[in-house]
Scaffold this motif. Sequence first.
Motif, PDB file in Angstrom:
ATOM      1  N   ALA A 274      -8.759  -6.923   2.341  1.00 21.06           N
ATOM      2  CA  ALA A 274      -8.282  -7.312   1.008  1.00 21.06           C
ATOM      3  C   ALA A 274      -8.937  -6.513  -0.110  1.00 21.06           C
ATOM      4  O   ALA A 274      -8.679  -6.775  -1.286  1.00 21.06           O
ATOM      5  CB  ALA A 274      -8.545  -8.802   0.782  1.00 21.06           C
ATOM      6  N   LEU A 275      -9.746  -5.517   0.212  1.00 17.24           N
ATOM      7  CA  LEU A 275     -10.525  -4.796  -0.797  1.00 17.24           C
ATOM      8  C   LEU A 275      -9.624  -4.001  -1.735  1.00 17.24           C
ATOM      9  O   LEU A 275      -8.751  -3.259  -1.297  1.00 17.24           O
ATOM     10  CB  LEU A 275     -11.523  -3.858  -0.121  1.00 17.24           C
ATOM     11  CG  LEU A 275     -12.590  -3.234  -1.021  1.00 17.24           C
ATOM     12  CD1 LEU A 275     -13.494  -4.299  -1.618  1.00 17.24           C
ATOM     13  CD2 LEU A 275     -13.421  -2.219  -0.223  1.00 17.24           C
ATOM     14  N   ALA A 276      -9.840  -4.170  -3.054  1.00 23.18           N
ATOM     15  CA  ALA A 276      -9.036  -3.471  -4.057  1.00 23.18           C
ATOM     16  C   ALA A 276      -9.877  -2.676  -5.041  1.00 23.18           C
ATOM     17  O   ALA A 276      -9.358  -1.799  -5.716  1.00 23.18           O
ATOM     18  CB  ALA A 276      -8.168  -4.475  -4.827  1.00 23.18           C
TER      19      ALA A 276
ATOM     20  N   LEU B 136      -7.734   2.505  -0.397  1.00 25.22           N
ATOM     21  CA  LEU B 136      -7.798   1.349  -1.289  1.00 25.22           C
ATOM     22  C   LEU B 136      -6.432   1.032  -1.867  1.00 25.22           C
ATOM     23  O   LEU B 136      -6.042  -0.133  -1.994  1.00 25.22           O
ATOM     24  CB  LEU B 136      -8.795   1.606  -2.420  1.00 25.22           C
ATOM     25  CG  LEU B 136     -10.275   1.479  -2.076  1.00 25.22           C
ATOM     26  CD1 LEU B 136     -11.124   1.761  -3.314  1.00 25.22           C
ATOM     27  CD2 LEU B 136     -10.611   0.108  -1.532  1.00 25.22           C
ATOM     28  N   ARG B 137      -5.681   2.072  -2.228  1.00 27.23           N
ATOM     29  CA  ARG B 137      -4.341   1.860  -2.783  1.00 27.23           C
ATOM     30  C   ARG B 137      -3.430   1.141  -1.790  1.00 27.23           C
ATOM     31  O   ARG B 137      -2.625   0.296  -2.169  1.00 27.23           O
ATOM     32  CB  ARG B 137      -3.711   3.202  -3.164  1.00 27.23           C
ATOM     33  CG  ARG B 137      -4.194   3.783  -4.480  1.00 27.23           C
ATOM     34  CD  ARG B 137      -3.768   2.917  -5.642  1.00 27.23           C
ATOM     35  NE  ARG B 137      -3.974   3.583  -6.913  1.00 27.23           N
ATOM     36  CZ  ARG B 137      -3.914   2.981  -8.079  1.00 27.23           C
ATOM     37  NH1 ARG B 137      -3.679   1.682  -8.139  1.00 27.23           N
ATOM     38  NH2 ARG B 137      -4.106   3.637  -9.197  1.00 27.23           N
ATOM     39  N   LYS B 138      -3.546   1.481  -0.524  1.00 25.66           N
ATOM     40  CA  LYS B 138      -2.707   0.836   0.493  1.00 25.66           C
ATOM     41  C   LYS B 138      -3.007  -0.657   0.582  1.00 25.66           C
ATOM     42  O   LYS B 138      -2.122  -1.454   0.897  1.00 25.66           O
ATOM     43  CB  LYS B 138      -2.942   1.505   1.853  1.00 25.66           C
ATOM     44  CG  LYS B 138      -2.358   2.906   1.955  1.00 25.66           C
ATOM     45  CD  LYS B 138      -2.660   3.522   3.308  1.00 25.66           C
ATOM     46  CE  LYS B 138      -2.085   4.927   3.414  1.00 25.66           C
ATOM     47  NZ  LYS B 138      -2.418   5.565   4.711  1.00 25.66           N
ATOM     48  N   ARG B 139      -4.266  -1.023   0.325  1.00 26.65           N
ATOM     49  CA  ARG B 139      -4.636  -2.434   0.405  1.00 26.65           C
ATOM     50  C   ARG B 139      -4.155  -3.218  -0.806  1.00 26.65           C
ATOM     51  O   ARG B 139      -3.977  -4.425  -0.731  1.00 26.65           O
ATOM     52  CB  ARG B 139      -6.157  -2.557   0.539  1.00 26.65           C
ATOM     53  CG  ARG B 139      -6.673  -2.169   1.923  1.00 26.65           C
ATOM     54  CD  ARG B 139      -8.171  -1.914   1.912  1.00 26.65           C
ATOM     55  NE  ARG B 139      -8.712  -1.778   3.260  1.00 26.65           N
ATOM     56  CZ  ARG B 139      -8.592  -0.704   4.021  1.00 26.65           C
ATOM     57  NH1 ARG B 139      -7.927   0.342   3.562  1.00 26.65           N
ATOM     58  NH2 ARG B 139      -9.110  -0.673   5.240  1.00 26.65           N
ATOM     59  N   CYS B 140      -3.997  -2.542  -1.927  1.00 30.23           N
ATOM     60  CA  CYS B 140      -3.579  -3.236  -3.144  1.00 30.23           C
ATOM     61  C   CYS B 140      -2.621  -2.341  -3.930  1.00 30.23           C
ATOM     62  O   CYS B 140      -2.966  -1.818  -4.988  1.00 30.23           O
ATOM     63  CB  CYS B 140      -4.794  -3.600  -3.988  1.00 30.23           C
ATOM     64  SG  CYS B 140      -4.434  -4.729  -5.337  1.00 30.23           S
ATOM     65  N   PRO B 141      -1.387  -2.159  -3.446  1.00 30.98           N
ATOM     66  CA  PRO B 141      -0.461  -1.205  -4.076  1.00 30.98           C
ATOM     67  C   PRO B 141      -0.017  -1.606  -5.480  1.00 30.98           C
ATOM     68  O   PRO B 141       0.411  -0.746  -6.246  1.00 30.98           O
ATOM     69  CB  PRO B 141       0.728  -1.190  -3.104  1.00 30.98           C
ATOM     70  CG  PRO B 141       0.652  -2.487  -2.380  1.00 30.98           C
ATOM     71  CD  PRO B 141      -0.806  -2.804  -2.257  1.00 30.98           C
ATOM     72  N   LYS B 142      -0.128  -2.872  -5.841  1.00 30.53           N
ATOM     73  CA  LYS B 142       0.335  -3.311  -7.157  1.00 30.53           C
ATOM     74  C   LYS B 142      -0.739  -3.195  -8.239  1.00 30.53           C
ATOM     75  O   LYS B 142      -0.469  -3.470  -9.399  1.00 30.53           O
ATOM     76  CB  LYS B 142       0.814  -4.765  -7.075  1.00 30.53           C
ATOM     77  CG  LYS B 142       2.050  -4.948  -6.213  1.00 30.53           C
ATOM     78  CD  LYS B 142       2.507  -6.394  -6.223  1.00 30.53           C
ATOM     79  CE  LYS B 142       3.760  -6.579  -5.367  1.00 30.53           C
ATOM     80  NZ  LYS B 142       4.213  -8.006  -5.375  1.00 30.53           N
ATOM     81  N   GLN B 143      -1.941  -2.790  -7.851  1.00 33.61           N
ATOM     82  CA  GLN B 143      -2.999  -2.665  -8.853  1.00 33.61           C
ATOM     83  C   GLN B 143      -2.658  -1.569  -9.840  1.00 33.61           C
ATOM     84  O   GLN B 143      -2.315  -0.452  -9.463  1.00 33.61           O
ATOM     85  CB  GLN B 143      -4.341  -2.359  -8.176  1.00 33.61           C
ATOM     86  CG  GLN B 143      -5.488  -2.187  -9.160  1.00 33.61           C
ATOM     87  CD  GLN B 143      -6.834  -2.172  -8.470  1.00 33.61           C
ATOM     88  OE1 GLN B 143      -7.266  -3.169  -7.918  1.00 33.61           O
ATOM     89  NE2 GLN B 143      -7.503  -1.033  -8.490  1.00 33.61           N
ATOM     90  N   GLY B 144      -2.771  -1.875 -11.129  1.00 30.41           N
ATOM     91  CA  GLY B 144      -2.375  -0.915 -12.161  1.00 30.41           C
ATOM     92  C   GLY B 144      -3.430   0.112 -12.489  1.00 30.41           C
ATOM     93  O   GLY B 144      -3.121   1.200 -12.966  1.00 30.41           O
TER      94      GLY B 144
END
Length: 319
Positions: A255-257, A278-286
């Motif tokens: 879950a690391l972002a 990291l992007r793959k784990r949290c693709p919606k992070q702006g």
Amino acid sequence: MGARQSKGPEAGSGPLQGVWRRAQSSVLFRSSSGERPENPGVPAPYRRRVGMIQDMLLKAKEGRQDEASELLKSLRQDLGMESTSLDDVLYRYASFRNMVDPITHDLIISLARYMHCPKTDGESLSAMEKVCRQLTYHLSPHPRWRRQGLLKGKPQASLKAVLSLSPDGTVDLSGLPLSRRDADRLVLHLQRNSARVRSVELGFTELTDDTLLMLMPTLCALPALESLALNGNRLTRSILRQLTDALKEPRNFPALAWVDLGNNVDIFSLPQAFLLSLRKRCPKQGNLPTIQEQPEQGGGAGGGACDTPGLEQDGEEPE
């Protein structure tokens, strides 16, 4: 963005001096186990950098512009901005894509502009002092840790008293130097609470590569861990290979972002594989994986790569 400035008659007085005193007091704080630090007598990188900022501002106030410029050049190099050309500083580093600490770089660029492209002496000096205050605060242990009882002049603190899980799932040991024995206790605590830990903050804990490698298997296995703060420590770029390899495995850090590796020894940019993982784990992070998302009122996420969150002082509002 920074604290309000209280002008004093002496060059070495004012808010910057107070922030520096807080930074000095933090390193006098011993580990909770009473063990000697792994690097006795060797100041942590942030102490050297804060000292350079203080000396640079003092020389600028005394009109020793050339010496202040040389200190700024040394500071840039110490922070990984190795170019000595102002044009390169302003344009080569305009992209923050792979930077570990874009906030520091943005403030350094502002300092370079004020020093080399001044408006008037008074305006330039006032602007420099404000940026130096912000940069010092950003690179130092924050006053909020004093409210946690970590920096109240006590020779030791009980790790048991500090080591707890907040209601939001945060384990915060920021500002508490950790020995090997402390790291072992931290591992046991994280394992006991693995399902609930969402954030681990280990900034300014004298963390070394070896100690982080001890913690890595446990950190990798935390199923809900979203943010990991490792800033202000003694980590070197050699640890990036182990971190990058760990992130390549989807089962690790599921879950690391967000990761903060800024203000360490020589970690100034991140491998592309590290950022992509990291992007793959949290693709919606702006934001960048090195800039923590700040929730806005109403549930949105805000803050851009050049924003400087958290620079306001204790009891003072940001300007």
